[in-house]
Design a protein around this motif. Sequence first.
Motif, PDB file in Angstrom:
ATOM      1  N   LEU A  16       0.827  -1.176   0.162  1.00  0.00           N
ATOM      2  CA  LEU A  16      -0.034   0.104  -0.088  1.00  0.00           C
ATOM      3  C   LEU A  16       1.150   1.316  -0.152  1.00  0.00           C
ATOM      4  O   LEU A  16       0.594   2.233  -0.585  1.00  0.00           O
ATOM      5  CB  LEU A  16      -0.771   0.030   1.223  1.00  0.00           C
ATOM      6  N   GLY A  17       1.922   1.289   0.845  1.00  0.00           N
ATOM      7  CA  GLY A  17       2.995   2.413   1.065  1.00  0.00           C
ATOM      8  C   GLY A  17       3.499   2.632  -0.332  1.00  0.00           C
ATOM      9  O   GLY A  17       3.751   3.904  -0.822  1.00  0.00           O
ATOM     10  N   HIS A  18       3.743   1.599  -1.135  1.00  0.00           N
ATOM     11  CA  HIS A  18       4.599   1.684  -2.354  1.00  0.00           C
ATOM     12  C   HIS A  18       3.647   2.150  -3.474  1.00  0.00           C
ATOM     13  O   HIS A  18       4.158   2.931  -4.282  1.00  0.00           O
ATOM     14  CB  HIS A  18       5.027   0.271  -2.853  1.00  0.00           C
ATOM     15  N   PRO A 108       4.789   1.748 -17.300  1.00  0.00           N
ATOM     16  CA  PRO A 108       4.247   2.082 -15.708  1.00  0.00           C
ATOM     17  C   PRO A 108       5.009   1.674 -14.852  1.00  0.00           C
ATOM     18  O   PRO A 108       5.712   0.581 -14.642  1.00  0.00           O
ATOM     19  CB  PRO A 108       2.757   1.170 -15.819  1.00  0.00           C
ATOM     20  N   LEU A 109       5.165   2.603 -13.699  1.00  0.00           N
ATOM     21  CA  LEU A 109       6.151   2.257 -12.424  1.00  0.00           C
ATOM     22  C   LEU A 109       5.630   1.291 -11.761  1.00  0.00           C
ATOM     23  O   LEU A 109       6.450   0.597 -10.980  1.00  0.00           O
ATOM     24  CB  LEU A 109       6.485   3.696 -11.811  1.00  0.00           C
ATOM     25  N   LEU A 110       4.388   1.144 -11.641  1.00  0.00           N
ATOM     26  CA  LEU A 110       3.538   0.134 -10.694  1.00  0.00           C
ATOM     27  C   LEU A 110       4.139  -1.337 -10.792  1.00  0.00           C
ATOM     28  O   LEU A 110       3.971  -2.209  -9.855  1.00  0.00           O
ATOM     29  CB  LEU A 110       2.145   0.333 -10.486  1.00  0.00           C
ATOM     30  N   ARG A 115      14.814  -0.533  -7.828  1.00  0.00           N
ATOM     31  CA  ARG A 115      15.929  -0.617  -8.798  1.00  0.00           C
ATOM     32  C   ARG A 115      15.833  -0.038 -10.066  1.00  0.00           C
ATOM     33  O   ARG A 115      16.696   0.751 -10.347  1.00  0.00           O
ATOM     34  CB  ARG A 115      16.871  -1.881  -8.256  1.00  0.00           C
ATOM     35  N   ALA A 116      15.078  -0.772 -10.515  1.00  0.00           N
ATOM     36  CA  ALA A 116      14.732  -0.667 -12.062  1.00  0.00           C
ATOM     37  C   ALA A 116      14.260   0.949 -12.298  1.00  0.00           C
ATOM     38  O   ALA A 116      14.403   1.575 -13.236  1.00  0.00           O
ATOM     39  CB  ALA A 116      13.679  -1.558 -12.730  1.00  0.00           C
ATOM     40  N   THR A 117      13.498   1.377 -11.361  1.00  0.00           N
ATOM     41  CA  THR A 117      12.882   2.665 -11.312  1.00  0.00           C
ATOM     42  C   THR A 117      13.898   3.854 -11.263  1.00  0.00           C
ATOM     43  O   THR A 117      13.946   4.853 -11.963  1.00  0.00           O
ATOM     44  CB  THR A 117      11.730   3.057 -10.473  1.00  0.00           C
ATOM     45  N   LEU A 118      14.761   3.572 -10.235  1.00  0.00           N
ATOM     46  CA  LEU A 118      15.871   4.494  -9.850  1.00  0.00           C
ATOM     47  C   LEU A 118      16.646   4.559 -11.335  1.00  0.00           C
ATOM     48  O   LEU A 118      17.277   5.482 -11.695  1.00  0.00           O
ATOM     49  CB  LEU A 118      16.928   3.965  -8.985  1.00  0.00           C
ATOM     50  N   TYR A 143       2.496   8.142 -17.682  1.00  0.00           N
ATOM     51  CA  TYR A 143       0.867   8.293 -17.370  1.00  0.00           C
ATOM     52  C   TYR A 143       0.586   9.045 -16.104  1.00  0.00           C
ATOM     53  O   TYR A 143      -0.269   9.033 -15.594  1.00  0.00           O
ATOM     54  CB  TYR A 143       0.667   6.836 -17.178  1.00  0.00           C
ATOM     55  N   GLY A 144       1.910   9.965 -15.612  1.00  0.00           N
ATOM     56  CA  GLY A 144       1.451  10.691 -14.431  1.00  0.00           C
ATOM     57  C   GLY A 144       1.298   9.697 -13.200  1.00  0.00           C
ATOM     58  O   GLY A 144       0.856  10.099 -12.327  1.00  0.00           O
ATOM     59  N   VAL A 145       1.802   8.604 -13.245  1.00  0.00           N
ATOM     60  CA  VAL A 145       1.550   7.480 -12.097  1.00  0.00           C
ATOM     61  C   VAL A 145       2.880   7.533 -11.248  1.00  0.00           C
ATOM     62  O   VAL A 145       4.021   6.996 -11.572  1.00  0.00           O
ATOM     63  CB  VAL A 145       1.114   6.007 -12.504  1.00  0.00           C
ATOM     64  N   LEU A 146       2.694   8.019  -9.852  1.00  0.00           N
ATOM     65  CA  LEU A 146       3.889   7.907  -9.218  1.00  0.00           C
ATOM     66  C   LEU A 146       3.686   6.987  -8.098  1.00  0.00           C
ATOM     67  O   LEU A 146       2.537   6.279  -7.946  1.00  0.00           O
ATOM     68  CB  LEU A 146       4.097   9.507  -8.399  1.00  0.00           C
ATOM     69  N   ASN A 147       4.828   6.446  -7.594  1.00  0.00           N
ATOM     70  CA  ASN A 147       4.712   5.490  -6.426  1.00  0.00           C
ATOM     71  C   ASN A 147       5.971   5.790  -5.583  1.00  0.00           C
ATOM     72  O   ASN A 147       6.693   6.793  -5.837  1.00  0.00           O
ATOM     73  CB  ASN A 147       4.942   4.021  -6.837  1.00  0.00           C
ATOM     74  N   SER A 148       6.114   5.063  -4.483  1.00  0.00           N
ATOM     75  CA  SER A 148       7.395   5.707  -3.592  1.00  0.00           C
ATOM     76  C   SER A 148       8.524   5.527  -3.989  1.00  0.00           C
ATOM     77  O   SER A 148       9.613   6.259  -3.812  1.00  0.00           O
ATOM     78  CB  SER A 148       7.367   4.798  -2.197  1.00  0.00           C
TER      79      SER A 148
END
Length: 238
Positions: A16-18, A108-110, A115-118, A143-148
């Motif tokens: 959920l936090g992610h 999509p970052l979700l 590591r892949a996101t960084l 897509y304007g979609v953020l995560n932690s």
Amino acid sequence: MRTTRALALTAGALALGHGLPALTSLGPVRPLLAPKLSGPGDPGHVALTFDDGPDPASTPLFLEELAKTGTKATFFLLGQMLEKAPWLGRDLVDAGHEVAVHGWAHRPLLIRGPRATLDDVTRAKDLIASVTGQEPAYYRPPYGVLNSAALYAARRNGLRPVLWTHWGQDWTAKATPDSVLRTVTRGSLAGATLLLHDSDCTSAPQAWRSTLGALPRVLERCAEQGLKVGPLREHGLR
């Protein structure tokens, strides 16, 4: 049993936090959860931004159109696109525009790990800086979609996440210059951050033509309201 349940609850909380920041991709929710993330700025100014380039088939035409009025904009670049056309990145900066980070690949970052996101954000930022000579200051996720993980990657790279207050829904096959104009100018433009696309690499084929057709009228509408149009660096972000 208690240990298994505790582990399940912990895993659920971490998941959920992610993903919780992704709620900010929902336009009606974003002003409540993260009012600054949309990019509201000086009420006398409109920030003009483009995503998904640079694209040799279309970006030069946007540069020509913007040059007619001397308008500057912020271009959120994809590393994969810049790698194929580095001269276009230099052309953007030479023309006085601002370049920013849209990531390396439009995925999509979700569904990606931290590591892949960084790596995605860092690779794109480093390439943009080395090719254009301009150090990016802003980041907009696909897509304007953020995560932690995306927020962490942006902070590690000294980037400010910025989404948008208005968009043109210009990526669909049904888009027309009239529909893009009508959609992107809906509501007050004072202090707005506009999202448009100068490439169809993730959109319907040739969708950018509707954006290009609407662009002169978007600028006219802003001028009629006494608003100055420019890049994010001049927007006075709150």
